[in-house]
Every structure is written in structure tokens, then in C-alpha cells.
Design a protein around this motif. Structure first.
Motif, mmCIF file in Angstrom:
data_model
loop_
_atom_site.group_PDB
_atom_site.id
_atom_site.type_symbol
_atom_site.label_atom_id
_atom_site.label_comp_id
_atom_site.label_asym_id
_atom_site.label_seq_id
_atom_site.Cartn_x
_atom_site.Cartn_y
_atom_site.Cartn_z
ATOM 1 N N MET A 1 0.822 -1.572 0.085
ATOM 2 C CA MET A 1 0.109 -0.285 -0.302
ATOM 3 C C MET A 1 1.178 1.371 -0.173
ATOM 4 S SD MET A 1 -3.548 -0.171 2.687
ATOM 5 C CE MET A 1 -2.142 -1.860 3.311
ATOM 6 N N ALA A 2 0.115 1.778 -0.717
ATOM 7 C CA ALA A 2 0.749 3.192 -0.637
ATOM 8 C C ALA A 2 1.326 4.414 0.326
ATOM 9 C CB ALA A 2 0.571 4.274 -1.884
ATOM 10 N N VAL A 3 2.700 4.564 0.496
ATOM 11 C CA VAL A 3 2.936 5.819 1.865
ATOM 12 C C VAL A 3 2.141 6.697 1.262
ATOM 13 C CG1 VAL A 3 4.597 7.033 2.685
ATOM 14 C CG2 VAL A 3 5.201 4.838 1.878
ATOM 15 N N LEU A 4 1.489 7.363 0.244
ATOM 16 C CA LEU A 4 0.993 8.955 0.167
ATOM 17 C C LEU A 4 -0.319 7.994 0.794
ATOM 18 C CD1 LEU A 4 0.090 11.043 -1.307
ATOM 19 C CD2 LEU A 4 -0.360 10.010 -2.999
ATOM 20 N N ASP A 5 -1.503 6.905 0.485
ATOM 21 C CA ASP A 5 -2.685 6.867 1.731
ATOM 22 C C ASP A 5 -2.195 7.114 3.207
ATOM 23 O OD1 ASP A 5 -3.715 5.932 -1.371
ATOM 24 O OD2 ASP A 5 -3.152 3.766 -0.628
ATOM 25 N N TYR A 6 -1.572 6.343 3.528
ATOM 26 C CA TYR A 6 -1.453 6.572 5.023
ATOM 27 C C TYR A 6 -0.987 8.414 5.327
ATOM 28 C CZ TYR A 6 -0.797 1.922 5.655
ATOM 29 O OH TYR A 6 -0.961 0.351 5.540
ATOM 30 N N LEU A 7 -0.509 9.189 4.162
ATOM 31 C CA LEU A 7 0.276 10.461 4.600
ATOM 32 C C LEU A 7 -2.080 11.589 4.585
ATOM 33 C CD1 LEU A 7 3.307 11.286 2.271
ATOM 34 C CD2 LEU A 7 2.809 10.529 4.515
ATOM 35 N N ILE A 8 -2.171 11.184 3.608
ATOM 36 C CA ILE A 8 -3.947 11.644 3.900
ATOM 37 C C ILE A 8 -4.776 10.888 4.866
ATOM 38 C CG2 ILE A 8 -5.826 11.408 2.130
ATOM 39 C CD1 ILE A 8 -3.714 10.966 -0.415
ATOM 40 N N PHE A 9 -4.398 9.986 5.401
ATOM 41 C CA PHE A 9 -5.474 10.073 5.926
ATOM 42 C C PHE A 9 -5.063 10.706 7.154
ATOM 43 C CE2 PHE A 9 -6.280 6.659 9.141
ATOM 44 C CZ PHE A 9 -8.622 6.532 8.286
ATOM 45 N N SER A 10 -3.678 10.284 7.822
ATOM 46 C CA SER A 10 -2.858 11.191 8.798
ATOM 47 C C SER A 10 -3.571 12.845 8.801
ATOM 48 C CB SER A 10 -1.457 10.607 8.820
ATOM 49 O OG SER A 10 -1.690 9.649 9.530
ATOM 50 N N LEU A 11 -2.680 13.194 7.583
ATOM 51 C CA LEU A 11 -3.210 14.297 7.632
ATOM 52 C C LEU A 11 -4.670 14.810 8.129
ATOM 53 C CD1 LEU A 11 -1.127 15.296 3.979
ATOM 54 C CD2 LEU A 11 -1.039 16.181 6.397
ATOM 55 N N ARG A 12 -5.433 14.193 7.240
ATOM 56 C CA ARG A 12 -7.135 14.134 7.361
ATOM 57 C C ARG A 12 -7.475 14.795 8.934
ATOM 58 N NH1 ARG A 12 -10.912 13.469 3.473
ATOM 59 N NH2 ARG A 12 -9.655 14.442 2.001
ATOM 60 N N ASN A 13 -7.168 13.784 9.659
ATOM 61 C CA ASN A 13 -6.654 13.435 10.830
ATOM 62 C C ASN A 13 -5.855 14.695 12.172
ATOM 63 O OD1 ASN A 13 -7.106 12.070 13.854
ATOM 64 N ND2 ASN A 13 -5.789 11.908 14.009
ATOM 65 N N LEU A 14 -4.627 14.977 11.698
ATOM 66 C CA LEU A 14 -4.177 16.198 12.472
ATOM 67 C C LEU A 14 -5.264 16.992 12.353
ATOM 68 C CD1 LEU A 14 -0.588 14.181 11.219
ATOM 69 C CD2 LEU A 14 -2.065 14.763 13.677
ATOM 70 N N SER A 15 -5.552 17.419 10.839
ATOM 71 C CA SER A 15 -5.736 18.961 10.386
ATOM 72 C C SER A 15 -6.949 19.323 11.189
ATOM 73 C CB SER A 15 -6.059 19.108 8.874
ATOM 74 O OG SER A 15 -7.287 17.835 9.428
ATOM 75 N N HIS A 16 -7.588 17.232 11.143
ATOM 76 C CA HIS A 16 -9.357 18.127 12.454
ATOM 77 C C HIS A 16 -8.820 17.965 13.823
ATOM 78 C CE1 HIS A 16 -13.044 15.930 11.977
ATOM 79 N NE2 HIS A 16 -13.292 16.412 13.548
ATOM 80 N N HIS A 17 -7.781 18.663 14.446
ATOM 81 C CA HIS A 17 -7.390 18.739 15.641
ATOM 82 C C HIS A 17 -6.273 19.624 15.784
ATOM 83 C CE1 HIS A 17 -10.334 15.505 17.352
ATOM 84 N NE2 HIS A 17 -8.744 15.142 16.732
ATOM 85 N N LYS A 18 -5.842 20.814 14.989
ATOM 86 C CA LYS A 18 -5.369 21.648 14.284
ATOM 87 C C LYS A 18 -4.426 22.570 15.972
ATOM 88 C CE LYS A 18 -7.480 23.438 9.687
ATOM 89 N NZ LYS A 18 -8.570 23.076 10.064
ATOM 90 N N LEU A 19 -5.059 22.911 16.000
ATOM 91 C CA LEU A 19 -4.533 23.806 17.867
ATOM 92 C C LEU A 19 -3.721 22.717 18.091
ATOM 93 C CD1 LEU A 19 -4.105 26.407 19.159
ATOM 94 C CD2 LEU A 19 -6.497 25.618 20.931
ATOM 95 N N ARG A 20 -4.440 21.611 18.777
ATOM 96 C CA ARG A 20 -3.745 20.427 19.185
ATOM 97 C C ARG A 20 -2.467 20.046 18.895
ATOM 98 N NH1 ARG A 20 -5.458 14.615 19.657
ATOM 99 N NH2 ARG A 20 -7.380 14.924 20.993
ATOM 100 N N SER A 21 -2.254 19.925 17.458
ATOM 101 C CA SER A 21 -1.902 19.613 16.985
ATOM 102 C C SER A 21 -0.305 20.215 16.322
ATOM 103 C CB SER A 21 -1.789 19.566 14.760
ATOM 104 O OG SER A 21 -2.546 18.520 15.021
ATOM 105 N N PHE A 22 -0.432 22.234 16.611
ATOM 106 C CA PHE A 22 0.387 22.441 16.276
ATOM 107 C C PHE A 22 1.334 22.780 18.385
ATOM 108 C CE2 PHE A 22 1.399 27.772 17.569
ATOM 109 C CZ PHE A 22 2.275 27.418 17.120
ATOM 110 N N LEU A 23 0.252 22.870 19.394
ATOM 111 C CA LEU A 23 1.114 22.890 20.092
ATOM 112 C C LEU A 23 1.802 21.805 20.469
ATOM 113 C CD1 LEU A 23 -2.069 24.039 22.526
ATOM 114 C CD2 LEU A 23 -0.057 24.916 22.207
ATOM 115 N N THR A 24 1.482 20.779 19.995
ATOM 116 C CA THR A 24 1.820 19.581 20.031
ATOM 117 C C THR A 24 3.253 19.366 19.361
ATOM 118 O OG1 THR A 24 -0.096 17.905 19.935
ATOM 119 C CG2 THR A 24 2.273 16.740 19.023
ATOM 120 N N LEU A 25 3.316 20.468 18.350
ATOM 121 C CA LEU A 25 4.702 20.280 17.872
ATOM 122 C C LEU A 25 5.888 21.935 18.291
ATOM 123 C CD1 LEU A 25 3.403 21.300 13.879
ATOM 124 C CD2 LEU A 25 4.130 18.962 15.419
ATOM 125 N N LEU A 26 5.447 22.711 19.191
ATOM 126 C CA LEU A 26 6.272 23.556 19.787
ATOM 127 C C LEU A 26 7.278 22.777 20.083
ATOM 128 C CD1 LEU A 26 4.092 25.902 21.385
ATOM 129 C CD2 LEU A 26 5.600 26.549 19.224
#
Lengths: 397, 228
Positions: A1-26
Motif C-alpha cells: 500500500m502506498a505511503v501516500l494513502d497513510y499520509l492523506i489519512f493522517s493529514l485528515r486526522n491531524l487537520s481535524h485537531h489543528k490547535l492541538r497539533s500545533f501545540l504538540t509541535l512547539l
């Protein structure tokens, strides 16, 4: 299975929680930013040190009194310079006297740094690739020049409201000196903002007799510079009674001293970077554990619709990896900005070309790879928890 | 037989208490059958469903799905079996909220390794078949209950499984959307899928050709008739 599919799936999830994702990144952002700016400054310092070493030439020994509490404990004189000149392996010596003095041009008066040099030795000491001085106009000081001066580019261009040129007359403590040459810009603020004039004339004006503040000894071609340095040190120890009160250093040693200072900076920055990267990794792990807990039912659905354990693992590791890489990318961008502003500040306050920091492609790849590893490592345990969930229990939520 | 259970026992541990969910069940479901499983809460309906769907392994006895004994399969072999043989329809729909209808339907095909373009193509076809051709890019939250359940049915069909398992598929729907869902499921049965439905609703249950009544983890009776 293509890596791209996992990336798209994850981006869907992370963009669902933008603020949390950003704070996690600090944490990762700050850590990578520190690493990138540190390494870019480090390589810039190394490069400019190397450049300076080449500029100064590696065949010189510098002798100067140790300054304690603003005054020299011992003074050096022409006699010392002559004695050094007789040391085997020394080709010639150039005694210097540096002082900040009152300089007038037309109706303006400024405090400017003045180097008294032996006019006969000026070109051999500073010119011909040895110290990076090149003439822009006019000529070097020559034998017989007394009340003549050569000026740095800053003195020519910047210090007084009107440019000083060859033929202009300056007054140092009221004594007239005629400008016979102007140096090109060296980028070194100290060099560019200095007036170079006859050693005896300068010492006469300031009434310091035969005192010198620096002796530059050029070593014979093929001589072992460290051996010569030690001979000079022993000689001065005999003459002054102790070697505690002056430095006898080669170019290499000066650069090593600066290198040591840089290593301290490196350790401090490195420590800061390590701490924030650990904090960043813990942040990602924390978010991922929360992520797995919240998505329990979803994990059940994934398993019910046929996801294998390996696929569930990959889904959650991808989330963590994306968090790591996104933090890394932002950190690199900020690190680059810091590097850029340090460049600009260095050009302004230290002189053009004194410190050129560089964010190289290798550094970018390294930083991205490193942040990817941080993300994946932080994500292993939470992803493993997702894998271990029993599908029946997970579907119950 | 597409599904065969031999003296199946399932025991759960709830803290220190052992719960005997199934106490020895034997059941054979032929290919293409329409089966309803009925019984009061706690009778073991869902446990039975999970075993038939290869979500769980029995504590004792054997469960064969299309001839394969799932009792001793590894997690990954079970996942492959679910992926190929079983389509689940849940009472709670269990769609993934951040994915569109199309992406939800394509999900099982992703796990089965179907290419992206083939997934999208088939997911569109399936959604058109369940009457949602105009809702491809809607998220579950933008769909009605009945529409969501139809997306779930399309998802269950993604890898063209032998068996459709529906656990209270009309439990969260009003009467008319519930009926639409029932009719859709029966249509799939007519097309040859084995349909197993767990339901509280006696009217729905009576429509099946084979009706299994459970109580206290045991089968209390199996009725057969012509059904619909």
C-alpha cells in the motif's frame, strides 16, 4: 500500500485537531530551531576563522602584554622587539603601538584608533595577502615617511562627514599628518576604522617613549613556528622575569582560543536543543496517547473493516511521523530566519564577511531526518497500544 | 455451509467475574441464507455476531467461516478473513467522521491493497447503488441517519464479501428509513449475499427465512419458512 494513502489519512486526522497539533509541535519546533541556528552559526564561525587564519598568514608570532584590570602589568619596548629579532628563526619583527586618539579633520574632531607602525615594515607586516590589507588609492608608508598616514576604508568614508582622501591633512592631537594611501574595505571593523602612521611620530605625540603594545614576528620560511614561539617566550621570560605577564601566541593558538569559546557556546546551545527535543518527543507521545484513546472506536472500525495490526501500526506511526516532520520543517524555517538575522547583525556590528552563517541543504536534510526519527520514536508506544486494542472492546467505544 | 459453529463456548472476564456469554452453540448457515438472530439483552446475540464476523475467537468449540476454522488464526489472518469474507453494518453506523462518504466506503479496499483509482471507482458505484450518488463528498455529520446507514452498507460491500453481518441496523433509525435499510439489505440477499441480522424488532426478525432465538447463551429454537 502506498505511503501516500497513510499520509492523506493522517493529514485528515491531524487537520481535524489543528490547535492541538500545533501545540504538540512547539517542543520540536524550538528544538530543531536551536539545532539549525546553532549548526549554521557554528559552520559560519568555522568558515570565517579559517578565512582569518588564511588572511593573517600562519607564519607569525604575536607578542603582547597581558592586560589585567585595564592596564598592562608589564610593558614591551623597542629593546624587546630588537631582542626578539635576534632569536634564531625570526625573519623580521614589526613593533606596533596602538592608541585611541583625538583626530581632527577640517572642523570636526573624533576619537579614532591609531596604529603606529615602522613605515619601512608596514607593507611587509600588513600587505601582500598577509593581513588582508589592499590599497584602494595612493601608496603604503615607506622608509622616511614621518608625518604621513594611510587610513582604513571606514576612516576614509564614514568617520567624518566629508570623505578623507589621498592628500587630505588630518591633525592627530594637533599634529598634522598627510594622507598618502587609503586601504580597501577589509570587512574587519577594527582594521577599517584605524589610521596607520609612523611609529615614532605617534609615540612622540603621546609621550610614551619607546613603548610598544604589540610585536609581530615573522618566522623564517621552513622554520618550526612552535619552536620559534617557545624560544621567544623563553627570551622574554629572561628579560621580564616571568612569563605570566605577556602572551606569545601563534595564529593557530589565537584561533584555538576562539574555537574553545565557540565550543562552550556549542555545549550550551546543544543542551538547550536536546532538552527541547526531549520535551518535543514527550509532547508528541502525549498527544498520540490521547489520540489513540479518543479514536478507540475508530480503531475498532478499522479492524472490523479488515485493517491488519501492521496497518493500524502504520496509521498511527504516520501521525507521529508527520507531527515530527512538520515540527522539524517549522523549526528549520525559524532557524533559517535566526541564522539570517545573525548574519545581518554580524555584518553590521562585526563587519562585512566576519561571520557568514549558512543553512546548507545537508543541514536541512539532517534536521528533517532527525525530527522524523523523534516523531516515530515518540509514536511507537501509543501506536503499539492502538494495535493491542481488542476489536470487540474497541467497537464498544 | 458458509458459516458453521460447533459447540461454541465464549467466556468473558469482567474484572473477577466470569461471564458465560455463549454456553455451547451449534449452528449451520448455508450460503445465500437470510438469518435473523433474536433474543433479549444479554442473551449472547452480539457475542455470536462477533464470532461469525471473525472479530473474536471462541473460548471453546469451533467456528468455521467459508471452511476456515477461526479459533486458531492469528490476529492478522483474522484481519484478512474479515477483509475478504465479511461486511459489517452496525447500529451506530460507525463511519469515520473526518472522512467523506466516498472515503469511508473506500477504506476496506485500502486495507485490501486495491489501487486508489479502482477504489474510488468502485466506491462511487456502490454509493450510487445505495442511492447516494449525489452525496459522495459529504461527511457523515452532513448526512441523515438513514443515509449514514446506507453509506455503511456500501462500505460493507466494498470488498465484495460473502457475508453481510448487520447488528441492529435499524436500531437508530425512524420507521421509514429503517424500512429502506431493511429493503436494501434484502436486495443484497437476493443478489446472493448471506445476510445475518441481529435485531430486537420482531417484525424485522420475522422477515428472515431462518430465525435463531437465543436466550442465556443457548439456542432456544430455529424456525425456517419461506420468508420474503
Amino acid at each position: 500500500m502506498a505511503v501516500l494513502d497513510y499520509l492523506i489519512f493522517s493529514l485528515r486526522n491531524l487537520s481535524h485537531h489543528k490547535l492541538r497539533s500545533f501545540l504538540t509541535l512547539l517542543g520540536v519546533i524550538i528544538g530543531i530551531m536551536a539545532v539549525v541556528s546553532m549548526i549554521s552559526i557554528g559552520s559560519g564561525m568555522k568558515a570565517s576563522l579559517k578565512e582569518q587564519l588564511e588572511q593573517l598568514g600562519s607564519d607569525k608570532v604575536f607578542i603582547l602584554p597581558r592586560i589585567a584590570y585595564g592596564t598592562a602589568a608589564v610593558t614591551l619596548s623597542d629593546d624587546d622587539a630588537d631582542a626578539v629579532a635576534r632569536v634564531p628563526g625570526v625573519a623580521f619583527v614589526s613593533p606596533l603601538y596602538s592608541v585611541a586618539g583625538d583626530v581632527a579633520y577640517r572642523n570636526e574632531r573624533k576619537i579614532v584608533k591609531i596604529y603606529g607602525v615602522d613605515p619601512e615594515k608596514a607593507e611587509a607586516t600588513f600587505g601582500a595577502g598577509a593581513s588582508g590589507y589592499q590599497l584602494l588609492k595612493g601608496r603604503w608608508l615607506q622608509r622616511g615617511d614621518v608625518y604621513k598616514a594611510v587610513i582604513g576604508y571606514g576612516v576614509h568614508d564614514d568617520v567624518f562627514s566629508r570623505d578623507i582622501n589621498v592628500g587630505s591633512v588630518l591633525r592627530i592631537h594637533g599634529v598634522e599628518f598627510q594622507v598618502v594611501g587609503v586601504f580597501k574595505k577589509t570587512g574587519d571593523r577594527e582594521k577599517d576604522y584605524t589610521i596607520y602612521a609612523n611609529l615614532d611620530a605617534v609615540r612622540g605625540i603621546f609621550g610614551v617613549g619607546d613603548r610598544v603594545t604589540l610585536i609581530i614576528a615573522r618566522v623564517d620560511k621552513g622554520a618550526d613556528i612552535e619552536e620559534v614561539r617557545q624560544r621567544i617566550e623563553r627570551l622574554l621570560e629572561d628579560r621580564k622575569g616571568s612569563k605570566e605577564n605577556f602572551f606569545v601566541m601563534t595564529q593557530k593558538e589565537i584561533i584555538e582560543r576562539v574555537g574553545e569559546a565557540y565550543r562552550v557556546v556549542q555545549v550550551v546551545f546543544g543542551g538547550l536543543a536536546a532538552v527541547s527535543l526531549i520535551v518535543g518527543a514527550v509532547g508528541i507521545a502525549n498527544t498520540m496517547v490521547m489520540n489513540v484513546t479518543e479514536r478507540t472506536r475508530e480503531i475498532g472500525v478499522l479492524k472490523a473493516t479488515g485493517a491488519s495490526n501492521a496497518q493500524v501500526l502504520r496509521i498511527f506511526l504516520t501521525d507521529a511521523a508527520i507531527l515530527g516532520v512538520a515540527g522539524g520543517a517549522a523549526g528549520i524555517a525559524l532557524g533559517y530566519l535566526i541564522s539570517l538575522s545573525i548574519n545581518m547583525a554580524a555584518a553590521r556590528y562585526l563587519g562585512e564577511g566576519m561571520l557568514t552563517t549558512a543553512v546548507t541543504p545537508e543541514l536541512v536534510v539532517f534536521a528533517l531526518g532527525f525530527s522524523l526519527i523523534i516523531g516515530v520514536v515518540a509514536g511507537i508506544y501509543p501506536a503499539y497500544r492502538a494495535v493491542r486494542l481488542d476489536p470487540v472492546e474497541a467497537l464498544r467505544g | 455451509m458458509v458459516i458453521k459453529l460447533e459447540n461454541v463456548v465464549k467466556v468473558y472476564r469482567l474484572g473477577k467475574v466470569r461471564v458465560h456469554a455463549l454456553r455451547g452453540i451449534s449452528l449451520e448457515i448455508p450460503r445465500g441464507e437470510y438469518v435473523s438472530i433474536m433474543g433479549p439483552s444479554g442473551s449472547g446475540k452480539s457475542t455470536l455476531m462477533n464470532l461469525i464476523g471473525a472479530l473474536d475467537r471462541p473460548t471453546g468449540g469451533r467456528v468455521y467461516i467459508d471452511g476456515v476454522d477461526i479459533s486458531r488464526l492469528t490476529d492478522d489472518r483474522l484481519a484478512v478473513l474479515r477483509r475478504k469474507k465479511v461486511g459489517f453494518v452496525f447500529q451506530q453506523f460507525n463511519l469515520i467522521g473526518k472522512l467523506s462518504a466516498l472515503e469511508n466506503v473506500a477504506l476496506p479496499m485500502w486495507f485490501a491493497g486495491v489501487s486508489r483509482s479502482a477504489r474510488v471507482h468502485r466506491a462511487k458505484q456502490l454509493l450510487e447503488m445505495v442511492g447516494l450518488g449525489n452525496r459522495l463528498h459529504h461527511k457523515p455529520a452532513e448526512l441523515s441517519g438513514g443515509e449514514r446507514q446506507r453509506v455503511a452498507i456500501a462500505r460493507a460491500l466494498a470488498n465484495d464479501p460473502e457475508i453481510i453481518l448487520a447488528d441492529e441496523p435499524t436500531g437508530n433509525l425512524d420507521t421509514s428509513s429503517g424500512m429502506a435499510v431493511i429493503q436494501l439489505l434484502e436486495k443484497l440477499n437476493h443478489m446472493g449475499k448471506t445476510l445475518v441480522v441481529v435485531t430486537h424488532d420482531p417484525e424485522f426478525g420475522r422477515r428472515a427465512r431462518m430465525r435463531v432465538k437465543l436466550r442465556d447463551g443457548l439456542i432456544r429454537g430455529i424456525d425456517r419458512n419461506g420468508g420474503t
